[in-house]
Design a protein around this motif. Sequence first.
Motif, PDB file in Angstrom:
ATOM      1  N   ALA A 699      13.756  -3.999   1.157  1.00  0.00           N
ATOM      2  CA  ALA A 699      12.619  -4.770   1.663  1.00  0.00           C
ATOM      3  C   ALA A 699      12.124  -4.184   2.987  1.00  0.00           C
ATOM      4  CB  ALA A 699      13.012  -6.237   1.841  1.00  0.00           C
ATOM      5  N   HIS A 700      13.056  -3.807   3.859  1.00  0.00           N
ATOM      6  CA  HIS A 700      12.672  -3.156   5.113  1.00  0.00           C
ATOM      7  C   HIS A 700      11.914  -1.861   4.839  1.00  0.00           C
ATOM      8  CE1 HIS A 700      14.486  -5.420   8.424  1.00  0.00           C
ATOM      9  NE2 HIS A 700      15.535  -5.659   7.648  1.00  0.00           N
ATOM     10  N   ASN A 701      12.438  -1.061   3.909  1.00  0.00           N
ATOM     11  CA  ASN A 701      11.803   0.220   3.609  1.00  0.00           C
ATOM     12  C   ASN A 701      10.403   0.039   3.017  1.00  0.00           C
ATOM     13  OD1 ASN A 701      13.963   1.747   4.521  1.00  0.00           O
ATOM     14  ND2 ASN A 701      14.982   1.752   2.538  1.00  0.00           N
ATOM     15  N   VAL A 702      10.249  -0.943   2.125  1.00  0.00           N
ATOM     16  CA  VAL A 702       8.935  -1.216   1.535  1.00  0.00           C
ATOM     17  C   VAL A 702       7.948  -1.625   2.617  1.00  0.00           C
ATOM     18  CG1 VAL A 702       7.669  -2.810   0.039  1.00  0.00           C
ATOM     19  CG2 VAL A 702       9.790  -1.783  -0.764  1.00  0.00           C
ATOM     20  N   TYR A 703       8.391  -2.488   3.501  1.00  0.00           N
ATOM     21  CA  TYR A 703       7.497  -2.943   4.569  1.00  0.00           C
ATOM     22  C   TYR A 703       7.113  -1.788   5.499  1.00  0.00           C
ATOM     23  CZ  TYR A 703       5.873  -5.275   8.773  1.00  0.00           C
ATOM     24  OH  TYR A 703       5.130  -5.657   9.858  1.00  0.00           O
ATOM     25  N   ASN A 704       8.075  -0.939   5.829  1.00  0.00           N
ATOM     26  CA  ASN A 704       7.759   0.218   6.682  1.00  0.00           C
ATOM     27  C   ASN A 704       6.746   1.135   6.014  1.00  0.00           C
ATOM     28  OD1 ASN A 704       9.360  -0.432   8.888  1.00  0.00           O
ATOM     29  ND2 ASN A 704      11.168   0.577   8.048  1.00  0.00           N
ATOM     30  N   ARG A 705       6.879   1.316   4.706  1.00  0.00           N
ATOM     31  CA  ARG A 705       5.918   2.163   3.996  1.00  0.00           C
ATOM     32  C   ARG A 705       4.537   1.510   3.959  1.00  0.00           C
ATOM     33  NH1 ARG A 705      10.593   3.201   0.576  1.00  0.00           N
ATOM     34  NH2 ARG A 705       9.877   1.727  -0.992  1.00  0.00           N
ATOM     35  N   MET A 706       4.503   0.189   3.850  1.00  0.00           N
ATOM     36  CA  MET A 706       3.223  -0.526   3.918  1.00  0.00           C
ATOM     37  C   MET A 706       2.537  -0.284   5.260  1.00  0.00           C
ATOM     38  SD  MET A 706       3.976  -4.278   2.337  1.00  0.00           S
ATOM     39  CE  MET A 706       4.261  -4.546   0.592  1.00  0.00           C
ATOM     40  N   ARG A 707       3.319  -0.334   6.326  1.00  0.00           N
ATOM     41  CA  ARG A 707       2.753  -0.126   7.647  1.00  0.00           C
ATOM     42  C   ARG A 707       2.205   1.288   7.799  1.00  0.00           C
ATOM     43  NH1 ARG A 707       3.849  -3.187  11.905  1.00  0.00           N
ATOM     44  NH2 ARG A 707       2.064  -2.000  12.682  1.00  0.00           N
ATOM     45  N   ILE A 708       2.938   2.255   7.264  1.00  0.00           N
ATOM     46  CA  ILE A 708       2.455   3.634   7.307  1.00  0.00           C
ATOM     47  C   ILE A 708       1.105   3.735   6.608  1.00  0.00           C
ATOM     48  CG2 ILE A 708       2.894   5.980   6.490  1.00  0.00           C
ATOM     49  CD1 ILE A 708       5.889   5.371   6.806  1.00  0.00           C
ATOM     50  N   ARG A 709       1.039   3.115   5.408  1.00  0.00           N
ATOM     51  CA  ARG A 709      -0.207   3.166   4.635  1.00  0.00           C
ATOM     52  C   ARG A 709      -1.334   2.463   5.376  1.00  0.00           C
ATOM     53  NH1 ARG A 709      -3.433   6.010   2.120  1.00  0.00           N
ATOM     54  NH2 ARG A 709      -4.844   4.901   0.729  1.00  0.00           N
ATOM     55  N   GLN A 710      -1.027   1.337   5.994  1.00  0.00           N
ATOM     56  CA  GLN A 710      -2.036   0.595   6.746  1.00  0.00           C
ATOM     57  C   GLN A 710      -2.593   1.431   7.891  1.00  0.00           C
ATOM     58  OE1 GLN A 710      -0.555  -2.553   9.213  1.00  0.00           O
ATOM     59  NE2 GLN A 710      -2.391  -3.802   8.939  1.00  0.00           N
ATOM     60  N   GLU A 711      -1.713   2.099   8.606  1.00  0.00           N
ATOM     61  CA  GLU A 711      -2.149   2.920   9.736  1.00  0.00           C
ATOM     62  C   GLU A 711      -2.989   4.103   9.259  1.00  0.00           C
ATOM     63  OE1 GLU A 711       1.852   1.838  12.311  1.00  0.00           O
ATOM     64  OE2 GLU A 711       1.563   3.851  11.480  1.00  0.00           O
ATOM     65  N   GLU A 712      -2.596   4.705   8.127  1.00  0.00           N
ATOM     66  CA  GLU A 712      -3.381   5.820   7.582  1.00  0.00           C
ATOM     67  C   GLU A 712      -4.785   5.362   7.204  1.00  0.00           C
ATOM     68  OE1 GLU A 712      -1.055   7.241   4.372  1.00  0.00           O
ATOM     69  OE2 GLU A 712       0.200   8.539   5.622  1.00  0.00           O
ATOM     70  N   GLU A 713      -4.893   4.190   6.574  1.00  0.00           N
ATOM     71  CA  GLU A 713      -6.201   3.686   6.171  1.00  0.00           C
ATOM     72  C   GLU A 713      -7.052   3.324   7.381  1.00  0.00           C
ATOM     73  OE1 GLU A 713      -5.214   1.924   1.741  1.00  0.00           O
ATOM     74  OE2 GLU A 713      -5.753   0.563   3.353  1.00  0.00           O
ATOM     75  N   GLN A 714      -6.416   2.779   8.404  1.00  0.00           N
ATOM     76  CA  GLN A 714      -7.173   2.445   9.618  1.00  0.00           C
ATOM     77  C   GLN A 714      -7.725   3.704  10.281  1.00  0.00           C
ATOM     78  OE1 GLN A 714      -4.294   0.208  11.846  1.00  0.00           O
ATOM     79  NE2 GLN A 714      -4.902  -1.755  10.953  1.00  0.00           N
ATOM     80  N   ARG A 715      -6.909   4.749  10.325  1.00  0.00           N
ATOM     81  CA  ARG A 715      -7.385   6.015  10.896  1.00  0.00           C
ATOM     82  C   ARG A 715      -8.524   6.594  10.064  1.00  0.00           C
ATOM     83  NH1 ARG A 715      -1.766   6.904  11.952  1.00  0.00           N
ATOM     84  NH2 ARG A 715      -1.571   8.089  10.002  1.00  0.00           N
TER      85      ARG A 715
END
Length: 814
Positions: A699-715
């Motif tokens: 669950a931690h790993n999934v959430y961390n990957r979500m955050r990575i994706r969110q930051e990429e989309e924001q950029r």
Amino acid sequence: MGTESLAPYNVEAIPPDDARAIEIYEIQLGRVQSGQMPEEIFLEFRLRHGVYGQRDNGSQMIRVKIPFGGLDAVQLEMLGDIAEEFSDNIIHITTRQDVQYHYVDINNTPELMRRLASVGITTKEACGNVVRNVTACPISGVCNDEAFDVTPYSKALSAFLLGHPDAQDFGRKFKIAFSGCEEHACGLANMHDIGAVAAIKEVDGKPKRGFKLYVGGGLGAVPHQAKVFDEFVPEEELLPISQAISRVFTRLGERKNRNKARIKFVVAKLGIEEFRRLVLEEREQLRDDPAWTAYLSDLDADEETPLKPPTQLNGATKPEGFDPWYATNVRPQSQPGYAVVNITLPLGDITADQARALAGMSRKYVKDTIRTTVEQNIVLRWVTMTDLPALYRELKAIGLGEPGAETIADITACPGTDSCKLGISSSRGLAAHLRNHFITTGVKDEVKDLRIKISGCPNSCVQHHIANIGFFGSSRRIGGHIAPYYQVILGGHAIENAGSYGLATGKIHGKHIPQFIEDLTDKYLDERHDGESFTDYVKRLGKAEIKTILSQYDPIPSYEEDPSYYVDTGDTKEFQLKTGVGECAGQLVEVVSFKLEEADRLIYEAGLRFESDAYVESAKRAYEAMIKAADALLTTEGLQYIDDETTITEFRNRFFEPGIVFAGFGAHLFKAAKEDVSTFDQELTHRRVEEATLFTEEAHNVYNRMRIRQEEEQRGRKKKREARPARIPKAPPKTEKVEEIVDSLDLKGVACPFNYVQTKIRLEQMEIGQLLEITIDDGEPIENVPKSLTNDGHKIMDTKKIGQHYRLTIRKGE
């Protein structure tokens, strides 16, 4: 194009069957490269020939089977030649006594296989859903405590099951180990699918050889202790019983969920009594096979004989450094006047030149008696005592004379992020750092025999569960960056054939691990009772106190204060999770973090109750932790907690079935929801806590990957806004009837075959004829995914290249 062999070898020495098998492999390699064979079919085929894709997606790892770890000088020289010609000049010894080469061009693999076959070595069934390398105690035949030498039995079973029709249709891999005694760690029978421990029983007044047979053990993400199948299986029944076990596993093993497909799950589901009944029933139906007992009439055929007569070390001149090397790397054999020399291989690596030189030494001193070990070292047997100083000088001259074999400084580690696709952290980098630390600072004699094992992910390839101090790769998000952390595993030991498995006690940053080990071992020396082992002390100390020790190291600087904390040990780049990309976490960051922390707390409480023998309460806390972790992920979808049943249903629909959560870990929640914990004993509770730990970690790993994706989309959105020209009013377009795309998947960064699997699952939820749009990467994804979907009966309606990605429109077929 393949590389031509530089060193000559005898092609005529290749057995006809092996030559034909390699020829077939070469044909299939050509077919898949020309598009005549689907990659997904070739995948399992090449795995069964020891060819395994690496993290870089451009080269291969080649695994070479070394049954019972036995090698002669000619074979070791060939292994060195191959490392020099086809690999990176390194031979890597594994925790299954295998040899591995890394960074091999797949076009060179047929020639590599022929070279090996010419000296009697094969890569066949070194990987894949088959019987892997059969391991055995490396000092079998010269051990002071063994019942008898298990070498010929391990060799016979390995040869019998290699390519056997009853061992070709498993749902997952199958591992076998032999040990000559029960008390030591050499065989590790308790952690294998089949573990055979030598035993002698008096029958009709005469001693008879046989084996105490274990079945259903295994480590992996969720370890299982093997069960005793029979206290005494006569030697003539070893092969037929193993064949019968293989047939039962083939028939009853899981097929759909490979994360539940090991035989340990069959034994756990049926119970050992029912499993035994089915195996014995199968045994009665087997047709008699002369191969079952043919080897028994010639057990002495491979018996080792010394090159030189026995001698004593008394009075021999000892070179500098000899005494510490002798203390850790030499042990007397059961045959007086001879010794076993354990050659330390840091990280399990030996160069091509070192291998060739060592082959020469084996001819000079020991008559080819070489063995690899599960501790990733090499041993020479039958060294006469007066030769030890001269052998040490020669080993030291080629860089193989380091002391500390099988001590705390002799750390075993898997490849981790160096080459493994599943690696989370640099296990080899941490192992090298720790080894240098111990060599530089020194180690107290009272703790020098402790063992450390480091895995790059939870899968326990390096057997961290049976280490005195084990670690596996993890991560923690701090601010906008991810830091490399490790889960600490304490309470295991390898003695008694891997008789105790450890449990996760908390996370620690890699930089703090050397000091943590020093503090914990010092505490042990200060507080231990008379005769108390480290494992027993850890159990008495308790998880709460260990958590207190770990908490001293919990705070780390922010990225701005010290970016080195966000670089993995031995690496130079900022730490990243590269095991797949999940979906965007939206705006609910703080709530998710809070709930995940609650899940961590519940795991901690479960461990405390387990230590106090409150097994029912421990199991309940572990289940609550999984519910809390699932609820945390559902928060990212805007869902609030209603009840456990709703959480499980929504988690299945939104995270498990789409493939966002790793299936093996996600399934733990569904299993736990159906179990009655009122009857849980120590073993079942231990397993529940382990499963809950892994589920929460995922669950931690999934959430961390979500955050990575969110930051990429924001950029990406920011760049689009900055590059967008001023708008010019346009006339409204003419309306046209456009066929609706009913669903879409963003699979950028998702590797094969997971991108295909997620697409397949989503299509299964749609109506025939509906359209699905997916976005995938260039390279393997665009080459493989459309082909796989077409083979499934779907139709690719449109393909568009967008930057480094492709957007596909797919019509669901019947």
